[in-house]
Design a protein around this motif. Structure first.
Motif, PDB file in Angstrom:
ATOM      1  N   LEU A 107       0.614  -1.272  -0.091  1.00 53.20           N
ATOM      2  CA  LEU A 107      -0.032  -0.137   0.073  1.00 53.20           C
ATOM      3  C   LEU A 107       0.766   1.451  -0.016  1.00 53.20           C
ATOM      4  CD1 LEU A 107      -2.918   0.944   0.205  1.00 53.20           C
ATOM      5  CD2 LEU A 107      -2.702   0.950   2.527  1.00 53.20           C
ATOM      6  N   ASN A 108       2.005   1.279   0.702  1.00 50.85           N
ATOM      7  CA  ASN A 108       2.636   2.376   1.028  1.00 50.85           C
ATOM      8  C   ASN A 108       3.428   2.634  -0.654  1.00 50.85           C
ATOM      9  OD1 ASN A 108       4.340   4.385   2.139  1.00 50.85           O
ATOM     10  ND2 ASN A 108       5.831   3.247   2.722  1.00 50.85           N
ATOM     11  N   GLU A 109       3.822   1.503  -1.257  1.00 47.32           N
ATOM     12  CA  GLU A 109       4.496   1.492  -2.421  1.00 47.32           C
ATOM     13  C   GLU A 109       3.684   2.234  -3.533  1.00 47.32           C
ATOM     14  OE1 GLU A 109       6.010  -2.231  -3.698  1.00 47.32           O
ATOM     15  OE2 GLU A 109       7.448  -2.269  -2.180  1.00 47.32           O
ATOM     16  N   GLU A 110       2.369   2.017  -3.384  1.00 46.84           N
ATOM     17  CA  GLU A 110       1.360   2.479  -4.408  1.00 46.84           C
ATOM     18  C   GLU A 110       1.076   3.904  -4.210  1.00 46.84           C
ATOM     19  OE1 GLU A 110      -1.968  -0.175  -4.245  1.00 46.84           O
ATOM     20  OE2 GLU A 110      -1.309  -1.710  -4.869  1.00 46.84           O
ATOM     21  N   ILE A 111       1.036   4.472  -3.005  1.00 45.02           N
ATOM     22  CA  ILE A 111       0.961   5.814  -2.794  1.00 45.02           C
ATOM     23  C   ILE A 111       1.921   6.917  -3.100  1.00 45.02           C
ATOM     24  CG2 ILE A 111       0.631   7.452  -0.518  1.00 45.02           C
ATOM     25  CD1 ILE A 111      -0.714   5.275   0.671  1.00 45.02           C
TER      26      ILE A 111
END
Length: 111
Positions: A107-111
């Motif tokens: 999720l952090n990578e997608e943000i």
């Protein structure tokens, strides 16, 4: 909504798959099989070991106790023998936390 792949659960895992999962040699898995009574992989007609998902969970517990917690083999055997249900419950909690961590990192990578 993106396609979400389902986790594939197999009935049996080969020795090669297990060694790849844990990043160890087959000899270490065979050694743990002899040392720990909870590991009882089935063998086919050729003599190849087939590990069930329960065997994989037991291996995860053994590796956690020996590698992460620093137990000796004797200490890990005694701990498993005396606290089986507690150890299995702790392993389930660890597995769910690892899944949560992976999800949050993605999720952090997608943000």
């Amino acid at each position: 909504m993106p396609y979400k792949e389902r986790e594939i659960n197999k009935m049996y895992y080969t020795m090669g798959e297990v060694t790849e999962m844990f990043g160890v040699n087959a000899s270490q898995i065979r050694f743990y099989e002899k040392e720990f009574d909870v590991l009882q992989p089935k063998k086919n007609k050729k003599g190849n070991r087939l590990f069930t998902p329960e065997d994989i969970e037991n291996l995860k517990i053994i590796f956690h106790l020996v590698d992460d917690k620093g137990f000796t083999l004797k200490g890990a055997k005694e701990h498993l023998k005396n606290n089986t249900s507690e150890v299995k419950e702790n392993q389930k909690i660890i597995a769910s936390l690892e899944k949560l961590k992976d999800f949050l990192l993605k999720l952090n990578e997608e943000i």
